[in-house]
Design an enzyme around this catalytic site. Structure first.
Site, PDB file in Angstrom:
ATOM      1  N   ASP A 180      15.183 -15.459  29.559  1.00  0.00           N
ATOM      2  CA  ASP A 180      15.175 -16.530  28.557  1.00  0.00           C
ATOM      3  C   ASP A 180      14.504 -17.753  29.181  1.00  0.00           C
ATOM      4  O   ASP A 180      14.824 -18.148  30.304  1.00  0.00           O
ATOM      5  CB  ASP A 180      16.612 -16.857  28.123  1.00  0.00           C
ATOM      6  CG  ASP A 180      16.646 -17.712  26.872  1.00  0.00           C
ATOM      7  OD1 ASP A 180      16.038 -18.809  26.875  1.00  0.00           O
ATOM      8  OD2 ASP A 180      17.274 -17.309  25.883  1.00  0.00           O
ATOM      9  N   HIS A 184      17.623  -9.765  18.944  1.00  0.00           N
ATOM     10  CA  HIS A 184      17.745  -9.752  20.407  1.00  0.00           C
ATOM     11  C   HIS A 184      19.197  -9.861  20.815  1.00  0.00           C
ATOM     12  O   HIS A 184      20.001 -10.476  20.133  1.00  0.00           O
ATOM     13  CB  HIS A 184      16.949 -10.906  21.031  1.00  0.00           C
ATOM     14  CG  HIS A 184      17.205 -12.245  20.409  1.00  0.00           C
ATOM     15  ND1 HIS A 184      16.613 -12.620  19.231  1.00  0.00           N
ATOM     16  CD2 HIS A 184      17.991 -13.281  20.779  1.00  0.00           C
ATOM     17  CE1 HIS A 184      17.017 -13.841  18.900  1.00  0.00           C
ATOM     18  NE2 HIS A 184      17.872 -14.265  19.823  1.00  0.00           N
ATOM     19  N   PHE A 185      19.493  -9.259  21.950  1.00  0.00           N
ATOM     20  CA  PHE A 185      20.767  -9.488  22.616  1.00  0.00           C
ATOM     21  C   PHE A 185      20.532 -10.472  23.748  1.00  0.00           C
ATOM     22  O   PHE A 185      19.566 -10.328  24.495  1.00  0.00           O
ATOM     23  CB  PHE A 185      21.328  -8.191  23.221  1.00  0.00           C
ATOM     24  CG  PHE A 185      22.194  -7.402  22.285  1.00  0.00           C
ATOM     25  CD1 PHE A 185      23.534  -7.739  22.108  1.00  0.00           C
ATOM     26  CD2 PHE A 185      21.690  -6.324  21.587  1.00  0.00           C
ATOM     27  CE1 PHE A 185      24.341  -7.017  21.246  1.00  0.00           C
ATOM     28  CE2 PHE A 185      22.485  -5.592  20.715  1.00  0.00           C
ATOM     29  CZ  PHE A 185      23.816  -5.945  20.540  1.00  0.00           C
ATOM     30  N   HIS A 186      21.420 -11.455  23.857  1.00  0.00           N
ATOM     31  CA  HIS A 186      21.455 -12.320  25.036  1.00  0.00           C
ATOM     32  C   HIS A 186      22.386 -11.645  26.041  1.00  0.00           C
ATOM     33  O   HIS A 186      23.461 -11.163  25.665  1.00  0.00           O
ATOM     34  CB  HIS A 186      22.087 -13.676  24.712  1.00  0.00           C
ATOM     35  CG  HIS A 186      21.351 -14.504  23.715  1.00  0.00           C
ATOM     36  ND1 HIS A 186      20.623 -15.610  24.067  1.00  0.00           N
ATOM     37  CD2 HIS A 186      21.253 -14.414  22.367  1.00  0.00           C
ATOM     38  CE1 HIS A 186      20.103 -16.162  22.982  1.00  0.00           C
ATOM     39  NE2 HIS A 186      20.478 -15.457  21.931  1.00  0.00           N
ATOM     40  N   GLN A 190      20.817 -18.167  14.746  1.00  0.00           N
ATOM     41  CA  GLN A 190      19.621 -17.465  15.243  1.00  0.00           C
ATOM     42  C   GLN A 190      18.405 -18.380  15.107  1.00  0.00           C
ATOM     43  O   GLN A 190      18.168 -18.945  14.040  1.00  0.00           O
ATOM     44  CB  GLN A 190      19.394 -16.168  14.455  1.00  0.00           C
ATOM     45  CG  GLN A 190      18.217 -15.342  14.963  1.00  0.00           C
ATOM     46  CD  GLN A 190      18.019 -14.023  14.183  1.00  0.00           C
ATOM     47  OE1 GLN A 190      18.642 -13.822  13.143  1.00  0.00           O
ATOM     48  NE2 GLN A 190      17.159 -13.172  14.681  1.00  0.00           N
TER      49      GLN A 190
HETATM   50  P1  5GP Z   1      18.689 -17.207  19.289  1.00  0.00           P
HETATM   51  O1  5GP Z   1      19.111 -18.611  19.080  1.00  0.00           O
HETATM   52  O2  5GP Z   1      17.666 -16.800  18.268  1.00  0.00           O
HETATM   53  O3  5GP Z   1      19.839 -16.251  19.381  1.00  0.00           O
HETATM   54  O4  5GP Z   1      18.029 -17.164  20.724  1.00  0.00           O
HETATM   55  C1  5GP Z   1      16.672 -17.335  20.957  1.00  0.00           C
HETATM   56  C2  5GP Z   1      16.515 -17.496  22.454  1.00  0.00           C
HETATM   57  O5  5GP Z   1      15.147 -17.362  22.751  1.00  0.00           O
HETATM   58  C3  5GP Z   1      16.962 -18.876  22.997  1.00  0.00           C
HETATM   59  O6  5GP Z   1      17.958 -18.686  23.987  1.00  0.00           O
HETATM   60  C4  5GP Z   1      15.687 -19.478  23.559  1.00  0.00           C
HETATM   61  O7  5GP Z   1      15.900 -20.178  24.754  1.00  0.00           O
HETATM   62  C5  5GP Z   1      14.800 -18.266  23.773  1.00  0.00           C
HETATM   63  N1  5GP Z   1      13.371 -18.516  23.614  1.00  0.00           N
HETATM   64  C6  5GP Z   1      12.764 -19.246  22.639  1.00  0.00           C
HETATM   65  N2  5GP Z   1      11.421 -19.229  22.790  1.00  0.00           N
HETATM   66  C7  5GP Z   1      11.180 -18.449  23.888  1.00  0.00           C
HETATM   67  C8  5GP Z   1       9.974 -18.046  24.540  1.00  0.00           C
HETATM   68  O8  5GP Z   1       8.849 -18.391  24.167  1.00  0.00           O
HETATM   69  N3  5GP Z   1      10.114 -17.243  25.624  1.00  0.00           N
HETATM   70  C9  5GP Z   1      11.339 -16.833  26.091  1.00  0.00           C
HETATM   71  N4  5GP Z   1      11.358 -16.055  27.166  1.00  0.00           N
HETATM   72  N5  5GP Z   1      12.487 -17.206  25.500  1.00  0.00           N
HETATM   73  C10 5GP Z   1      12.409 -17.995  24.397  1.00  0.00           C
END
Ligand code: 5GP
Length: 139
Positions: free
Chosen positions: A33, A102-104, A96
């Site tokens: 991330d 995606h899984f974190h 989201q």
């Molecule tokens: P969500 O909030 O959708 O569950 O998580 C999205 C995750 O993607 C966030 O933790 C954010 O830091 C990460 N993220 C956003 N843009 C990018 C990117 O361009 N590259 C990477 N590696 N992570 C990203």
């Protein structure tokens, strides 16, 4: 809602923007991330174009959880983490922010606070170092 093929994870899958990769197979990709909530925070995505868990095929879901388990084991070893937290958000209302499922994976230590969003961008060399540690722990 229709899948937005211009989301950042679709671009990572197409190689249009860089990522610090940990593991890849024909159906999934794991990478660091870019704005980690904690050291070792990484993400696992399916290659299938799906916004959330409700859109993903059963095969895609199976591949996604299989890779998540594999990488989570390596994260636990690499960060000597007593706890592993998995997070998976579906829809803006659930928090989201990137519309590709995606899984974190988050290594957790007791007593360490965790902030989910609004973190600064991490130094890429530091991310590469973490990815190398996790890769070394993959079986
Ligand atoms: P969500 O909030 O959708 O569950 O998580 C999205 C995750 O993607 C966030 O933790 C954010 O830091 C990460 N993220 C956003 N843009 C990018 C990117 O361009 N590259 C990477 N590696 N992570 C990203």
């Amino acid at each position: 809602m229709a899948y937005d093929s211009n989301n950042v994870f679709a671009k990572i899958l197409r190689g249009e923007i860089p990522s610090v990769k940990i593991y890849e197979d024909d159906k999934t990709l794991a990478f660091m991330d870019i704005m980690p909530s904690i050291d070792g925070h990484c993400l696992v995505i399916p290659k299938e174009a799906a916004e959330g868990i409700l859109d993903l095929s059963p095969d895609g879901a199976a591949a996604l959880i299989k890779t998540t388990q594999k990488v989570a084991r390596a994260v636990k070893t690499a960060f000597n983490a007593p706890g592993i937290m998995l997070l998976q958000l579906n829809g803006e209302a659930a928090g989201q922010t990137v519309p590709h499922i995606h899984f974190h994976i988050l290594p957790r230590q007791a007593g360490l606070d965790l902030k989910l969003h609004g973190k600064p961008m991490e130094n890429p060399d530091k991310l590469r170092g973490f990815a190398d540690k996790i890769k070394a722990a993959l079986d």
